[in-house]
Design a protein around this motif. Structure first.
Motif: not given
Length: 76
Positions: A39-45, A47-53, A55-59
């Motif tokens: 669930x976290x992986x799906x949301x982070x993916x 979010x990080x590709x949205x306009x708001x996100x 700026x954000x990168x993660x592993x």
């Protein structure tokens, strides 16, 4: 902070973006339970590709030594 829900992750991402989470190298590291990872992986993916996100990168990677845990890393 203990991470038990997706809401916990959303709060951490917000705090990280606001500069409220500090570390020596500028990145943030968290341990999460395996059962939360999908669930976290799906949301982070998303979010990080949205306009708001943008700026954000993660592993998010499985722990080598503790199979029931994952390591979550935030980068700017």
């Amino acid at each position: 902070m203990e991470i038990n829900t997706l809401e916990d992750i959303k709060k951490l991402v917000e705090e990280y973006g606001e500069g409220k989470i500090e570390s020596a190298d500028g990145n943030a590291y968290f341990i999460i339970k395996k059962e939360l990872a999908d669930g976290i992986k799906e949301w982070l993916f998303k979010y990080s590709r949205s306009e708001d996100g943008k700026w954000f990168e993660y592993d998010l990677v499985p722990s080598i030594n503790v199979p029931e845990m994952y390591l979550l890393m935030f980068y700017i």
